[in-house]
Design a protein around this motif. Structure first.
Motif, PDB file in Angstrom:
ATOM      1  N   ARG A  87       0.878  -1.180   0.000  1.00  0.00           N
ATOM      2  CA  ARG A  87       0.000   0.000   0.000  1.00  0.00           C
ATOM      3  C   ARG A  87       0.907   1.219   0.000  1.00  0.00           C
ATOM      4  NH1 ARG A  87      -5.290   1.238   1.892  1.00  0.00           N
ATOM      5  NH2 ARG A  87      -5.508   3.395   2.626  1.00  0.00           N
ATOM      6  N   LEU A  88       0.771   2.039  -1.017  1.00  0.00           N
ATOM      7  CA  LEU A  88       1.648   3.193  -1.188  1.00  0.00           C
ATOM      8  C   LEU A  88       0.815   4.468  -1.262  1.00  0.00           C
ATOM      9  CD1 LEU A  88       4.547   4.166  -1.646  1.00  0.00           C
ATOM     10  CD2 LEU A  88       4.276   3.662  -4.075  1.00  0.00           C
ATOM     11  N   GLN A  89       1.121   5.421  -0.385  1.00  0.00           N
ATOM     12  CA  GLN A  89       0.399   6.693  -0.351  1.00  0.00           C
ATOM     13  C   GLN A  89       1.385   7.856  -0.305  1.00  0.00           C
ATOM     14  OE1 GLN A  89      -2.475   5.051   2.965  1.00  0.00           O
ATOM     15  NE2 GLN A  89      -3.454   6.855   2.032  1.00  0.00           N
ATOM     16  N   VAL A  90       0.910   9.004  -0.758  1.00  0.00           N
ATOM     17  CA  VAL A  90       1.738  10.199  -0.817  1.00  0.00           C
ATOM     18  C   VAL A  90       1.056  11.336  -0.071  1.00  0.00           C
ATOM     19  CG1 VAL A  90       2.825  11.918  -2.309  1.00  0.00           C
ATOM     20  CG2 VAL A  90       2.692   9.520  -3.060  1.00  0.00           C
ATOM     21  N   VAL A  91       1.847  12.045   0.743  1.00  0.00           N
ATOM     22  CA  VAL A  91       1.362  13.270   1.383  1.00  0.00           C
ATOM     23  C   VAL A  91       1.744  14.423   0.466  1.00  0.00           C
ATOM     24  CG1 VAL A  91       1.468  14.795   3.380  1.00  0.00           C
ATOM     25  CG2 VAL A  91       1.640  12.315   3.693  1.00  0.00           C
ATOM     26  N   PRO A  92       0.775  15.094  -0.178  1.00  0.00           N
ATOM     27  CA  PRO A  92       1.107  16.162  -1.135  1.00  0.00           C
ATOM     28  C   PRO A  92       1.582  17.438  -0.449  1.00  0.00           C
ATOM     29  CG  PRO A  92      -1.267  16.039  -0.830  1.00  0.00           C
ATOM     30  CD  PRO A  92      -0.686  14.879  -0.063  1.00  0.00           C
TER      31      PRO A  92
END
Length: 285
Positions: free
Chosen positions: A204-209
């Motif tokens: 699971r890969l997420q990005v904090v913009p």
């Protein structure tokens, strides 16, 4: 009972089981010391995996706690032996910093990992050329060490592809995508690997913009490890301005878990995160 490096997964497991057996026998540490002739402080350190006990010490404790089953005794005594590290890591252990070497052993045993990264792609998702560029441009590392450490990172990634793969949840700061390491071409290939990794069911890969502004993940990277065996409590490997450290106390683990959850609240959903990674890769072409 001298400990030359951080505890192995087996030593932590043995410590937890010896404490459980003592409690089940309704004995206080002082009572154990009186009945065995051991020092109470030694019992304390053994149960916290601060010392590796001698075989005869463990045998004495098992006798006191009423552990008579030969198979059970053999298993517990076996935990005193080499921590069962995968063959490849033994080749590099002498050259690795102690805490890092211990962490690699824990990582290999982990069932799931939660990882925050504000500066660079986490080691488990790096391409080899990205790892080499990062190691070469970072701390003053001689070329042979760069090659060895990059090789170790590539081997570490095998936990994501084994028959029962480890689960990995990574939260990246957008800066990780925008910071070019090595060259635009190299970075493009690294981002392509992130996109491919995001498509795996165990990742699971997420990005904090950037639009989220300042967030807790910017204070330092860390990874939380959880294990399948209930005798292996979770731990945290933290990397900050004060250096790296393994955190094992329940209150520390709980604090980092809360921090991770807070960071996750600021991150884009996996689908939108993957789109942002793809966009960052196109910008490098």
């Amino acid at each position: 009972m001298k400990r030359s490096r951080p505890p192995s997964i087996r030593l932590r497991r043995l410590a937890a089981e010896l404490k459980r057996l003592r409690v089940a026998a309704a004995l206080r540490q002082e009572e154990v010391a009186e009945q065995t002739g051991l020092d109470a402080s030694s019992i304390y350190r053994i149960e916290r995996a601060m010392n590796k006990p001698q075989r005869r010490t463990v045998t004495t404790l098992l006798d006191l706690y009423g552990v008579t089953d030969p198979g059970r005794r053999a298993t517990l005594l076996d935990w005193l032996k080499d921590p069962g590290q995968q063959t490849w890591i033994k080749e590099f252990t002498p050259e690795l910093p102690e805490i890092y070497g211990a962490y690699v052993g824990f990582e290999h045993e982990a069932e799931s990992l939660r990882w925050t990264a504000s500066m660079f792609v986490p080691a488990l998702l790096q391409t080899e050329e990205y790892a080499r560029a990062l190691l070469s441009e970072g701390a003053k590392v001689v070329p042979t060490d760069v090659a060895q450490r990059a090789t170790v990172r590539m081997h570490r990634q095998s936990i994501l592809y084994r028959p029962i793969p480890a689960r990995l949840w990574v939260i990246l700061d957008e800066a990780v995508l925008r910071r070019v390491v090595g060259s635009p071409e190299l970075m493009h290939r690294q981002l392509d690997k992130l996109v491919a990794s995001a498509g795996r069911p165990n990742i699971r890969l997420q990005v904090v913009p950037f639009s989220e502004g300042v967030h807790l993940g910017m204070e330092g990277d860390f990874v939380m490890l959880d294990f399948a065996d209930p005798n292996d409590p979770p731990l945290v490997y933290a990397d900050g301005l004060a250096g790296v450290a393994l955190r094992e106390k329940a209150e520390d683990v709980a604090r980092f878990a809360a921090i991770f959850d807070t960071i996750a609240e600021h991150a884009l959903p996996p689908g939108e995160s993957r789109t942002m990674i793809e966009s960052a890769a196109r910008a490098l072409v």
